[in-house]
Motif scaffolding. Structure first.
Motif, mmCIF file in Angstrom:
data_model
loop_
_atom_site.group_PDB
_atom_site.id
_atom_site.type_symbol
_atom_site.label_atom_id
_atom_site.label_comp_id
_atom_site.label_asym_id
_atom_site.label_seq_id
_atom_site.Cartn_x
_atom_site.Cartn_y
_atom_site.Cartn_z
ATOM 1 N N PRO A 1 0.801 -1.224 0.000
ATOM 2 C CA PRO A 1 0.000 0.000 0.000
ATOM 3 C C PRO A 1 0.839 1.282 0.000
ATOM 4 O O PRO A 1 0.405 2.305 -0.525
ATOM 5 C CB PRO A 1 -0.835 -0.106 1.271
ATOM 6 C CG PRO A 1 -0.119 -1.080 2.130
ATOM 7 C CD PRO A 1 0.552 -2.033 1.204
ATOM 8 N N VAL A 2 2.060 1.238 0.585
ATOM 9 C CA VAL A 2 2.911 2.429 0.568
ATOM 10 C C VAL A 2 3.241 2.825 -0.871
ATOM 11 O O VAL A 2 3.125 3.996 -1.281
ATOM 12 C CB VAL A 2 4.201 2.196 1.374
ATOM 13 C CG1 VAL A 2 5.195 3.344 1.162
ATOM 14 C CG2 VAL A 2 3.884 2.046 2.850
ATOM 15 N N GLY A 3 3.644 1.821 -1.685
ATOM 16 C CA GLY A 3 3.972 2.116 -3.084
ATOM 17 C C GLY A 3 2.760 2.516 -3.891
ATOM 18 O O GLY A 3 2.828 3.411 -4.745
ATOM 19 N N LEU A 4 1.623 1.867 -3.637
ATOM 20 C CA LEU A 4 0.415 2.162 -4.411
ATOM 21 C C LEU A 4 -0.111 3.549 -4.101
ATOM 22 O O LEU A 4 -0.451 4.330 -5.000
ATOM 23 C CB LEU A 4 -0.649 1.099 -4.126
ATOM 24 C CG LEU A 4 -0.376 -0.317 -4.670
ATOM 25 C CD1 LEU A 4 -1.427 -1.292 -4.179
ATOM 26 C CD2 LEU A 4 -0.346 -0.299 -6.212
ATOM 27 N N PHE A 5 -0.213 3.904 -2.802
ATOM 28 C CA PHE A 5 -0.782 5.202 -2.431
ATOM 29 C C PHE A 5 0.126 6.376 -2.806
ATOM 30 O O PHE A 5 -0.338 7.484 -3.051
ATOM 31 C CB PHE A 5 -1.074 5.236 -0.928
ATOM 32 C CG PHE A 5 -2.156 4.279 -0.502
ATOM 33 C CD1 PHE A 5 -3.174 3.934 -1.400
ATOM 34 C CD2 PHE A 5 -2.167 3.734 0.770
ATOM 35 C CE1 PHE A 5 -4.167 3.054 -1.003
ATOM 36 C CE2 PHE A 5 -3.167 2.845 1.144
ATOM 37 C CZ PHE A 5 -4.173 2.504 0.252
ATOM 38 N N GLN A 6 1.449 6.128 -2.854
ATOM 39 C CA GLN A 6 2.370 7.199 -3.205
ATOM 40 C C GLN A 6 2.629 7.275 -4.713
ATOM 41 O O GLN A 6 3.355 8.175 -5.170
ATOM 42 C CB GLN A 6 3.711 6.998 -2.479
ATOM 43 C CG GLN A 6 3.620 7.052 -0.963
ATOM 44 C CD GLN A 6 3.205 8.425 -0.462
ATOM 45 O OE1 GLN A 6 3.579 9.442 -1.041
ATOM 46 N NE2 GLN A 6 2.398 8.441 0.592
#
Length: 638
Positions: free
Chosen positions: A102-107
């Motif tokens: 989720p860190v990579g997806l949301f950023q």
């Protein structure tokens, strides 16, 4: 490698310093696993995708280390890390990978190929687990280096107990497990935690590099245990065993509390489960008195009676040390709602016994008080007659006077065709019970009611570990270096464990109808010379005889003692009949009418009080005429 100063210094680190070392190792492994996941997936050490996803290197550290810390990764003791620690590592690393997604997806950051996520999880788990397990093994090897050479062992039993024992020995560092032995062919040539499983026959050649065999099957029956130990002894291997299931589950002993195989573990038969309809109904909610409560049989009866939840258990014992010991023991395991009363006194005292029965409202009596040492009673006949005969009459009459429901006499196979004073006195005790039962039956018939109390006798042979058993004597003689003194090379005896004998007595009591004589199935007889030889071998020693003049322990025959038999019997002249229990039989043997027996017992009591041994022996002869016949014809061999 374990001797390298770096690893030696690890052992000297404080726990906090070791945790910092593991944190530093994880800080290295996390980015290393990220980098390797790209390399293995894309077949290039520095691919464009790795450069695009550079954010994963610091982010995995920022997320991973706090995640490990908060989920307890650094709280565990490394030297005890096992499969559960591995499963926890697997879960933590899986959670780390899921948090990176989720860190990579949301950023809106560049994402690696999907298969790289799986590789990352596997690499993280492999690195962090390997670090801990390698460190664990190094710590254990360093910890055990100063010790002497470890004992090489084979563990007999590749089950759960064997696996637990191997793990405990590995942590203790005292033994090196070379192999497991098991009778199950399906386990042969496999391994348990890296240790091979072999058939027991590999020990037959004595080419195996081990020092001893550890028997790790706690639930093993006596017959199978006996076969295994005899085979191992024949092949010349020392044997130790783990504690029993009861000792392990109760917490009295741990799985690695190894002990030598005792002769009590081999003699007798496999345990027969008690009949729930017979064990308990006669005791539950009753006030029970055990005379001779500090003796071998009496104390075991008390232990088992206590578990059947009477309202009160009364201990009657004339020996102060014995009464104190059994009272202290039972007090530690007293169930709720059960009262425990200790009475110091003799069961030959009519007033005392009646006061105890009346005050404690006793309803069931087990009369186990007796002198049983044949040579001692032979030279102290009046004391034996008082304690064995007079006390039985006192207990029966007190029970009748005080309204008790049942009396059970503990008898002996030496009462059958007795060749000694002890056996003859126990036969008179049986006659007392039979005569009292006849008297009570006549009174009950006259008044149209059932006889109260119900009287019964239980007759059986030697019990292992009792104060008069040969087993403790032989054990002391072996510890002293010998010789073992045996009265005759062909003498045979029946043996039963004390707990089994007490359990059968309690079940026989429920079968009582009044005046019953119960016999316990004693199993197969044992030649005492074979018993002595086996005890020597179990001690790791050898028998010194003509074939082995340099052996450790000599067995010396001293000749039969006065009144001693070569063999014992359970029946006089009757046939036994089966009961509801397969190991309990009922016999109805010759009895003396009360009108004939009571006058002789009155004279016997007077002779004892006057210390007139001649008159006492004449009365004993009249009560038990077969004793006279045996003494005149075959004084010791019958």
């Amino acid at each position: 490698m374990a001797n390298h100063p770096f690893f030696s210094n690890l052992l000297r680190l404080q726990p906090r310093q070791r945790r910092l070392f593991l944190i530093a190792a994880d800080a290295l492994f996390i980015p290393l696993a990220v980098w390797l996941s790209f390399w293995l997936r894309l077949a290039h050490p520095v691919s464009p995708q790795l450069i695009d996803c550079w954010w994963m290197l610091p982010t995995s550290l920022v997320i991973g280390l706090p995640l490990y810390a908060f989920t307890g990764q650094y709280k565990g003791l490394t030297r005890y890390a096992g499969s559960r620690a591995f499963y926890q590592l697997t879960g933590r690393n899986g959670l780390l990978v899921l948090l990176l997604l989720p860190v990579g997806l949301f950023q809106g950051l560049s994402m690696p190929p999907r298969s790289s996520w799986l590789l990352l999880w596997l690499l993280l788990t492999g690195f962090t687990a390997a670090a801990r397990f390698i460190l664990r093994d190094w710590l254990l090897s360093l910890q055990h280096q100063p010790r002497q050479v470890r004992t090489s062992v084979a563990i007999y039993g590749a089950g759960s107990a064997g696996g637990q024992l191997a793990a405990a020995l590995r942590l203790a560092g005292s033994h090196r497990v070379v192999m497991f032995l098991d009778d199950n062919p399906q386990l042969w040539n496999r391994d348990l935690n890296g240790v091979p499983v072999q058939p027991p026959q590999v020990l037959h050649t004595r080419t195996v590099a081990i020092d001893q065999v550890l028997l790790a099957i706690p639930s093993l029956g006596r017959s199978r245990r006996r076969r295994i130990v005899e085979d191992l002894q024949e092949w010349g291997w020392p044997v130790l065993q783990v504690p029993s299931v009861e000792d392990i589950t109760s917490g009295r002993a741990s799985i690695d509390a190894l002990r030598p195989v005792a002769i009590e573990d081999l003699l007798g038969r496999d345990a027969v489960p008690p009949d729930p309809q017979l064990l308990g109904p006669g005791i539950l909610g009753q006030s029970v008195c055990v005379t001779g409560a500090g003796g071998s049989i009496g104390s075991e009866l008390c232990r088992q009676i206590l578990q059947l939840r009477p309202t009160r258990l009364v201990l009657l014992e004339r020996s102060e040390p014995s009464l104190y010991a059994i009272h202290q023991e039972l007090s530690q395991q007293l169930p709720p709602g059960v009262a425990l009363e200790s009475v110091l006194g003799s069961s030959t005292e009519q007033a005392l016994v009646e006061r105890v029965f009346r005050d404690q409202q006793v309803s069931v009596v087990f009369h186990a008080a007796a002198y049983k040492h044949v040579p001692l009673v032979e030279v102290n006949p009046l004391a034996g007659l008082a304690n064995n005969v007079i006390s039985t009459r006192v207990v029966c009459e007190a029970a009748a006077n005080c309204g008790a429901e049942q009396v059970v006499l503990i008898s002996t196979d030496k009462a059958v065709r007795p060749t000694n004073v002890m056996g003859a006195s126990k036969r008179v005790a049986e006659l007392v019970v039979q005569a009292k039962a006849l008297e009570l039956a006549a009174e009950a018939l006259a008044h149209g009611r059932r006889p109260i109390p119900r009287l019964a006798m239980v007759r059986f042979g030697n019990v292992l570990g009792s104060s008069g058993s040969v087993v403790p004597l032989f054990r002391r003689q072996i510890e002293a270096g010998g010789p073992i003194t045996l009265t005759h090379p062909e003498i045979i005896r029946y043996f039963m464990t004390i707990p089994e004998a007490a359990q059968l007595v309690l079940q026989a009591a429920v079968l009582s109808e009044g005046g019953d004589l119960f016999l316990l199935d004693m199993g197969q007889p044992v030649r005492i010379k074979d018993l002595a030889e086996q005890m020597v071998r179990l001690s790791g020693l050898t028998v010194r005889d003509e074939s082995n003049p340099h052996g450790d322990i000599e067995i010396r025959c001293t000749g039969l003692r006065p009144g001693e038999k070569l063999y014992e019997e359970l029946l006089i002249d009757a046939e036994s009949e089966p009961t509801a229990h397969p190991l309990i039989y009922r016999a109805r043997e010759r009895a003396l009418p009360p009108a004939e027996l009571w006058p002789m017992l009155d004279q016997l009591k007077l002779a004892i009080s006057h210390q007139d041994c001649q008159i006492a022996m004449e009365l004993l002869t009249r009560c038990v005429p077969e004793w006279t016949t045996e003494q005149q014809s075959q004084p010791v061999d019958a």
